[in-house]
Design a protein around this motif. Structure first.
Motif, mmCIF file in Angstrom:
data_model
loop_
_atom_site.group_PDB
_atom_site.id
_atom_site.type_symbol
_atom_site.label_atom_id
_atom_site.label_comp_id
_atom_site.label_asym_id
_atom_site.label_seq_id
_atom_site.Cartn_x
_atom_site.Cartn_y
_atom_site.Cartn_z
ATOM 1 N N TRP A 120 -7.076 -2.119 -0.747
ATOM 2 C CA TRP A 120 -7.518 -2.397 -2.283
ATOM 3 C C TRP A 120 -6.108 -2.420 -2.928
ATOM 4 C CZ3 TRP A 120 -13.239 -0.585 -3.069
ATOM 5 C CH2 TRP A 120 -14.259 -1.450 -2.280
ATOM 6 N N SER A 121 -5.821 -1.804 -2.318
ATOM 7 C CA SER A 121 -4.654 -1.387 -3.846
ATOM 8 C C SER A 121 -3.054 -1.116 -2.290
ATOM 9 C CB SER A 121 -4.834 -0.125 -3.475
ATOM 10 O OG SER A 121 -5.608 0.279 -4.660
ATOM 11 N N PRO A 122 -2.130 -2.011 -1.840
ATOM 12 C CA PRO A 122 -1.432 -2.301 -0.700
ATOM 13 C C PRO A 122 -0.080 -1.897 -1.174
ATOM 14 C CG PRO A 122 -1.367 -4.476 -1.559
ATOM 15 C CD PRO A 122 -2.725 -3.436 -2.715
ATOM 16 N N HIS A 123 0.088 -1.308 -2.962
ATOM 17 C CA HIS A 123 0.879 -0.687 -3.345
ATOM 18 C C HIS A 123 0.917 0.951 -3.097
ATOM 19 C CE1 HIS A 123 3.389 -5.202 -3.003
ATOM 20 N NE2 HIS A 123 2.585 -4.562 -3.815
ATOM 21 N N TRP A 124 -0.204 1.571 -3.281
ATOM 22 C CA TRP A 124 -0.819 2.754 -3.636
ATOM 23 C C TRP A 124 0.187 3.736 -2.256
ATOM 24 C CZ3 TRP A 124 -5.956 5.406 -4.748
ATOM 25 C CH2 TRP A 124 -6.016 6.290 -4.994
ATOM 26 N N ASP A 125 1.153 4.195 -2.559
ATOM 27 C CA ASP A 125 1.507 5.336 -1.214
ATOM 28 C C ASP A 125 0.494 6.766 -1.284
ATOM 29 O OD1 ASP A 125 2.353 5.812 1.024
ATOM 30 O OD2 ASP A 125 3.942 6.450 0.586
ATOM 31 N N PHE A 126 -0.854 7.023 -1.045
ATOM 32 C CA PHE A 126 -1.719 7.603 -1.653
ATOM 33 C C PHE A 126 -1.552 8.590 0.060
ATOM 34 C CE2 PHE A 126 -4.980 4.261 0.408
ATOM 35 C CZ PHE A 126 -5.129 5.577 1.685
ATOM 36 N N ASP A 127 -1.204 9.949 0.192
ATOM 37 C CA ASP A 127 -1.741 11.094 1.022
ATOM 38 C C ASP A 127 -2.657 11.262 1.324
ATOM 39 O OD1 ASP A 127 -1.951 13.202 -0.632
ATOM 40 O OD2 ASP A 127 0.256 13.663 -0.620
ATOM 41 N N GLU A 128 -2.799 11.854 2.763
ATOM 42 C CA GLU A 128 -4.440 12.387 3.298
ATOM 43 C C GLU A 128 -5.334 13.793 2.529
ATOM 44 O OE1 GLU A 128 -6.115 11.531 5.407
ATOM 45 O OE2 GLU A 128 -5.097 9.671 5.501
ATOM 46 N N ALA A 129 -3.931 14.147 1.447
ATOM 47 C CA ALA A 129 -4.540 15.031 0.637
ATOM 48 C C ALA A 129 -5.270 14.288 -0.453
ATOM 49 C CB ALA A 129 -3.584 16.293 0.431
ATOM 50 N N THR A 130 -4.938 13.885 -1.000
ATOM 51 C CA THR A 130 -5.312 12.591 -1.853
ATOM 52 C C THR A 130 -6.677 12.450 -1.243
ATOM 53 O OG1 THR A 130 -3.095 12.344 -3.077
ATOM 54 C CG2 THR A 130 -5.110 10.678 -3.557
ATOM 55 N N PHE A 131 -6.670 11.442 -0.259
ATOM 56 C CA PHE A 131 -7.543 11.184 0.036
ATOM 57 C C PHE A 131 -9.410 12.218 0.579
ATOM 58 C CE2 PHE A 131 -10.853 9.562 3.602
ATOM 59 C CZ PHE A 131 -11.180 8.893 2.759
ATOM 60 N N ALA A 132 -8.491 12.933 0.731
ATOM 61 C CA ALA A 132 -9.376 13.914 1.351
ATOM 62 C C ALA A 132 -9.903 14.403 0.397
ATOM 63 C CB ALA A 132 -8.691 15.007 1.966
ATOM 64 N N ARG A 133 -9.245 14.951 -1.255
ATOM 65 C CA ARG A 133 -9.785 15.487 -1.815
ATOM 66 C C ARG A 133 -11.085 14.439 -2.663
ATOM 67 N NH1 ARG A 133 -4.853 16.824 -3.348
ATOM 68 N NH2 ARG A 133 -4.141 15.227 -4.879
ATOM 69 N N ARG A 164 -2.237 -7.395 -17.195
ATOM 70 C CA ARG A 164 -2.210 -7.818 -16.338
ATOM 71 C C ARG A 164 -1.088 -6.585 -15.670
ATOM 72 N NH1 ARG A 164 -2.397 -13.337 -13.127
ATOM 73 N NH2 ARG A 164 -2.661 -12.169 -10.849
ATOM 74 N N LEU A 165 -1.445 -5.558 -14.886
ATOM 75 C CA LEU A 165 -0.789 -4.371 -14.029
ATOM 76 C C LEU A 165 0.368 -5.641 -13.141
ATOM 77 C CD1 LEU A 165 -3.231 -1.798 -15.299
ATOM 78 C CD2 LEU A 165 -1.154 -2.565 -16.276
ATOM 79 N N PRO A 166 1.696 -5.063 -13.176
ATOM 80 C CA PRO A 166 2.080 -6.006 -11.961
ATOM 81 C C PRO A 166 2.099 -4.748 -11.070
ATOM 82 C CG PRO A 166 3.466 -5.978 -13.843
ATOM 83 C CD PRO A 166 2.622 -5.293 -14.550
ATOM 84 N N ARG A 167 1.848 -4.428 -9.554
ATOM 85 C CA ARG A 167 1.903 -3.397 -7.878
ATOM 86 C C ARG A 167 0.928 -3.384 -8.255
ATOM 87 N NH1 ARG A 167 6.125 -3.835 -4.607
ATOM 88 N NH2 ARG A 167 5.783 -2.053 -4.264
ATOM 89 N N ILE A 168 -0.745 -3.506 -9.324
ATOM 90 C CA ILE A 168 -1.681 -2.565 -9.242
ATOM 91 C C ILE A 168 -2.925 -3.117 -8.967
ATOM 92 C CG2 ILE A 168 -2.991 -0.978 -10.875
ATOM 93 C CD1 ILE A 168 0.005 0.082 -10.647
ATOM 94 N N GLY A 169 -3.679 -2.607 -7.327
ATOM 95 C CA GLY A 169 -4.538 -3.107 -6.974
ATOM 96 C C GLY A 169 -5.459 -2.586 -8.202
ATOM 97 N N HIS A 170 -7.003 -1.866 -7.184
ATOM 98 C CA HIS A 170 -8.400 -2.012 -7.383
ATOM 99 C C HIS A 170 -8.311 -0.538 -8.463
ATOM 100 C CE1 HIS A 170 -12.365 -3.005 -7.821
ATOM 101 N NE2 HIS A 170 -12.834 -1.379 -6.847
ATOM 102 N N ASN A 171 -7.945 0.381 -8.040
ATOM 103 C CA ASN A 171 -8.290 1.812 -8.820
ATOM 104 C C ASN A 171 -7.161 2.091 -9.845
ATOM 105 O OD1 ASN A 171 -8.744 4.382 -8.911
ATOM 106 N ND2 ASN A 171 -7.780 5.327 -7.157
ATOM 107 N N VAL A 172 -6.893 0.892 -10.752
ATOM 108 C CA VAL A 172 -6.052 1.653 -12.210
ATOM 109 C C VAL A 172 -5.989 2.426 -12.837
ATOM 110 C CG1 VAL A 172 -6.266 -0.011 -14.394
ATOM 111 C CG2 VAL A 172 -6.772 -1.412 -12.498
#
Length: 299
Positions: free
Chosen positions: A183-196, A275-283
């Motif tokens: 859903w957010s192909p340009h959002w480079d989240f890390d594992e710590a962000t996901f784990a929280r 519209r927000l360029p390069r932004i995915g679902h998790n606005v």
């Protein structure tokens, strides 16, 4: 957690709602609402920006997420749109908030749209991320979409099956992580962000609420009779008259990107679409500045 903020609980409707708060007690109120499969961390950065501008921000955990709990084991674990809207209205009542800006996306955006449509006197303005008019038309849900759109909804159809229920039970983190990436192909989240955030999926009602949400919107299962009157009002697809800002990520992965603003016809009040360029679902988490600015523009 919101930097400089605090966490609290309040009994509201059928829930004991856990929420984060930040900003001055006497400031104008904004309620920031997360979606599936996310939690209040999605709104934390936007809330920090708003609190610094004097806005009182409330960021609740939706039913089935994090520390929020049902008060009774007898309450159906519904994920229907009417339940989400009723939860939000009950939270405003429990905290004595007469009016607020409601800002959300996905499930949270749906709750905000329900209250904005049916109880506009409680709403200063609406920020709707992704789908602008985020109300289900259950009566028309059986109509097929274009093939690309149907492909993107694989998880919804998966959850219609008992295999999907078992998959969500056993592999909720894996499903959520995959959806974040799709859903957010340009959002480079890390594992710590996901784990929280993933810690919020350990709520004992998470699976039942999610499965019901994705079944009831297609008429596969019945809704909670307690919300039948609200669902009947929503079935008419009511106009939203409150001042509204719609923020759509240009690469949101749930639906193919729109070529234009197709939801404007559902809004009868002041209305802006961006519209927000390069932004995915998790606005709010991908574009916290834009999300905060949209809220401030309505105050």
């Amino acid at each position: 957690m919101i930097a400089g903020g605090s966490s609290s609980h309040v009994q509201a409707g059928v829930l004991d709602v856990a929420y984060w708060q930040a900003g001055p007690e006497g400031g104008p109120v904004a309620v920031l609402l997360h979606g599936f499969p996310y939690d209040p961390h999605a709104c934390a950065a936007a809330a920090e920006r708003l609190a610094a501008k004097g806005v009182r921000c409330l960021v609740p955990f939706l039913r089935g997420y994090g520390p929020t709990r049902f008060l009774s084991p007898e309450t159906p674990r519904s994920g229907e749109q009417a339940a989400l809207g009723a939860d939000l209205l009950a939270l405003l009542d429990a905290l004595g908030i007469e009016q607020a800006v409601l800002a959300g996306y996905d499930w949270g955006g749906r709750a905000a749209c329900v209250v904005s449509a049916l109880w506009p006197e409680r709403v200063i303005g609406l920020v709707s991320g992704g789908s602008g008019y985020n109300l289900h038309d259950v009566a028309r849900s059986g109509r097929p979409a274009p093939a690309e759109a149907e492909c993107r909804l694989w998880y919804q159809y998966y959850f219609h099956t008992e295999r999907g229920r078992a998959g969500l039970t056993e592999n909720r983190d894996g499903i959520a992580r995959l959806l974040w990436r799709q859903w957010s192909p340009h959002w480079d989240f890390d594992e710590a962000t996901f784990a929280r955030t993933a810690a919020s999926f350990d709520n004992p009602d998470f699976v039942e609420v999610v499965i019901h949400s994705y079944r009831v919107r297609y008429g596969v299962v019945p809704g909670d009779p307690a919300y039948a009157a609200i669902e009947a009002r929503l079935a008419a697809q009511p106009q939203i008259a409150v001042p509204t800002v719609v923020l759509e990520g240009e690469v949101g992965g749930v639906f193919p990107p729109h070529s234009d603003d197709g939801d404007a016809r559902h809004f009868s009040g002041p209305y802006r679409y961006r519209r927000l360029p390069r932004i995915g679902h998790n606005v709010p988490q991908e574009a916290p500045d834009a999300f905060a600015e949209a809220v401030l523009s309505l105050l």
